[in-house]
Design a protein around this motif. Structure first.
Motif, short mmCIF file in Angstrom:
data_model
loop_
_atom_site.label_atom_id
_atom_site.label_comp_id
_atom_site.label_asym_id
_atom_site.label_seq_id
_atom_site.Cartn_x
_atom_site.Cartn_y
_atom_site.Cartn_z
N MET A 1 75.23 -2.39 46.19
CA MET A 1 74.06 -3.26 46.30
C MET A 1 73.92 -4.08 45.03
O MET A 1 74.18 -3.62 43.93
N LYS A 2 73.48 -5.31 45.21
CA LYS A 2 73.31 -6.22 44.08
C LYS A 2 71.87 -6.70 44.01
O LYS A 2 71.25 -6.96 45.04
N PHE A 3 71.35 -6.82 42.81
CA PHE A 3 70.00 -7.35 42.63
C PHE A 3 69.96 -8.17 41.35
O PHE A 3 70.83 -8.06 40.49
N VAL A 4 68.93 -8.99 41.24
CA VAL A 4 68.78 -9.89 40.09
C VAL A 4 67.61 -9.44 39.24
O VAL A 4 66.53 -9.12 39.76
N ALA A 5 67.82 -9.37 37.94
CA ALA A 5 66.77 -9.03 36.98
C ALA A 5 66.70 -10.14 35.94
O ALA A 5 67.63 -10.94 35.79
N PHE A 6 65.58 -10.17 35.19
CA PHE A 6 65.38 -11.19 34.17
C PHE A 6 64.96 -10.51 32.88
O PHE A 6 64.20 -9.55 32.90
N GLU A 7 65.46 -11.02 31.78
CA GLU A 7 65.06 -10.47 30.48
C GLU A 7 63.60 -10.81 30.22
O GLU A 7 63.11 -11.88 30.60
N ARG A 8 62.90 -9.90 29.58
CA ARG A 8 61.51 -10.16 29.19
C ARG A 8 61.35 -9.91 27.70
O ARG A 8 61.94 -8.97 27.13
N THR A 9 60.55 -10.74 27.06
CA THR A 9 60.34 -10.61 25.61
C THR A 9 59.04 -9.91 25.29
O THR A 9 58.89 -9.29 24.24
N SER A 10 58.06 -10.02 26.18
CA SER A 10 56.75 -9.39 25.93
C SER A 10 56.84 -7.90 26.17
O SER A 10 57.62 -7.42 27.00
N GLN A 11 56.04 -7.14 25.47
CA GLN A 11 55.98 -5.70 25.64
C GLN A 11 54.57 -5.21 25.38
O GLN A 11 53.72 -5.95 24.89
N GLY A 12 54.33 -3.95 25.74
CA GLY A 12 53.00 -3.40 25.56
C GLY A 12 52.27 -3.28 26.89
O GLY A 12 52.65 -3.90 27.90
N THR A 13 51.21 -2.49 26.89
CA THR A 13 50.44 -2.23 28.11
C THR A 13 49.83 -3.50 28.69
O THR A 13 49.90 -3.74 29.89
N SER A 16 52.49 -5.76 30.27
CA SER A 16 52.99 -5.20 31.53
C SER A 16 51.97 -5.39 32.64
O SER A 16 52.33 -5.67 33.79
N ARG A 17 50.68 -5.25 32.32
CA ARG A 17 49.63 -5.45 33.31
C ARG A 17 49.62 -6.89 33.81
O ARG A 17 49.52 -7.15 35.01
N ARG A 18 49.75 -7.83 32.89
CA ARG A 18 49.77 -9.24 33.28
C ARG A 18 51.01 -9.56 34.12
O ARG A 18 50.95 -10.36 35.05
N LEU A 19 52.10 -8.90 33.80
CA LEU A 19 53.35 -9.11 34.54
C LEU A 19 53.19 -8.64 35.99
O LEU A 19 53.62 -9.33 36.92
N ARG A 20 52.55 -7.50 36.18
CA ARG A 20 52.35 -6.97 37.54
C ARG A 20 51.43 -7.87 38.36
O ARG A 20 51.61 -8.00 39.57
N THR A 37 67.66 -3.02 26.99
CA THR A 37 67.18 -4.36 27.32
C THR A 37 65.95 -4.27 28.21
O THR A 37 65.98 -3.58 29.24
N ARG A 38 64.87 -4.94 27.82
CA ARG A 38 63.67 -4.99 28.65
C ARG A 38 63.89 -6.03 29.75
O ARG A 38 64.33 -7.15 29.48
N ILE A 39 63.55 -5.65 30.96
CA ILE A 39 63.78 -6.54 32.10
C ILE A 39 62.52 -6.63 32.96
O ILE A 39 61.59 -5.84 32.81
N GLU A 40 62.53 -7.60 33.87
CA GLU A 40 61.49 -7.70 34.89
C GLU A 40 62.16 -8.06 36.20
O GLU A 40 63.20 -8.73 36.23
N LEU A 41 61.57 -7.58 37.32
CA LEU A 41 62.13 -7.82 38.64
C LEU A 41 61.04 -8.25 39.60
O LEU A 41 59.86 -7.93 39.39
N ASP A 42 61.43 -8.95 40.65
CA ASP A 42 60.49 -9.33 41.69
C ASP A 42 60.04 -8.07 42.43
O ASP A 42 60.86 -7.31 42.93
N HIS A 43 58.72 -7.85 42.48
CA HIS A 43 58.22 -6.60 43.03
C HIS A 43 58.51 -6.46 44.51
O HIS A 43 58.90 -5.38 44.98
#
Length: 217
Positions: A1-13, A16-20, A37-43
């Motif tokens: 299976m293949k999926f796409v992720a994106f690097e994220r620079t922001s961190q902290g609670t 992460s809340r704003r990202l969700r 590496t910190r990443i973010e994915l389409d929920h």
């Protein structure tokens, strides 16, 4: 299976809340020679992916900035009551390093066994997955277990099955744990009609006969 992720620079609670809120899920990928590496994915895409068995039990292709890496899913943190993935962890896979993974067990042939057809035993799948160690190239998506040979009174253990080439089972606590238990059903004892009739006779006559009262002189 293949999926796409994106690097994220922001961190902290707060980040992460704003990202969700924007429909993204924060995560991390670690292991190997590179730093974590910190990443973010389409929920939404991730929500559908975690419902598939292969996403949990096989090596995945993760694409970041056009580069594809081999990873394993290691942890999914869910919201206590919402259908929301709060965080996800992946581990990089190195081709020359052994890995440890839980692999699903796929049982078949149970209804064709003598234990089921002839003796009507109660058959229970004690384990639904098995922890194994192997090289990445040998990792199976699942382990097929044939139950057609089940007999009354003989349960199936780990050492009774044949594992794929290059795969070794890792067991903790018990040397040879049970995979499938086979237990004979308790026989129902039919009541004896004669005994039942005898027990019911006093009740039908109103119980014990009353004692005779001595005649008065």
């Amino acid at each position: 299976m293949k999926f796409v992720a994106f690097e994220r620079t922001s961190q902290g609670t707060g980040a992460s809340r704003r990202l969700r809120i924007t429909g993204r899920t924060p995560g991390i990928v670690y292991g190997g020679a590179n730093e974590a590496t910190r990443i973010e994915l389409d929920h939404n895409a991730l929500w559908h992916a975690i419902k598939k068995e292969a996403f949990h039990a096989s090596i995945l292709d993760m694409e970041i900035n056009g580069t594809v890496s081999k990873v394993l899913l290691r942890d999914v943190q869910m919201h206590p009551y919402k259908q929301l993935i709060q965080h996800i962890d992946f581990q990089r896979v190195e081709a020359n390093t052994k890995l440890t993974m839980k692999v699903p067990l796929h049982y078949s042939g149970e209804e064709e066994s003598d234990a089921f057809k002839v003796d009507h035993c109660l058959i229970t799948h004690v384990l639904t997955e098995l922890q194994v160690t192997c090289m990445p190239g040998d990792l199976p998506e699942f382990i097929a277990v044939d139950l057609t040979g089940l007999k009354k009174g003989a349960s199936l253990h780990v050492k009774d099955i044949t594992l794929p080439k290059g795969v070794t089972a890792l067991v903790k606590g018990k040397e040879n744990p049970v995979l499938v238990s086979v237990v004979a059903k308790a026989e129902e004892v039919e009541p004896d009609p004669a005994a039942a009739a005898a027990a019911a006779a006093p009740a039908a006559k109103g119980g014990k006969p009353a004692a005779k009262t001595p005649a008065k002189k």
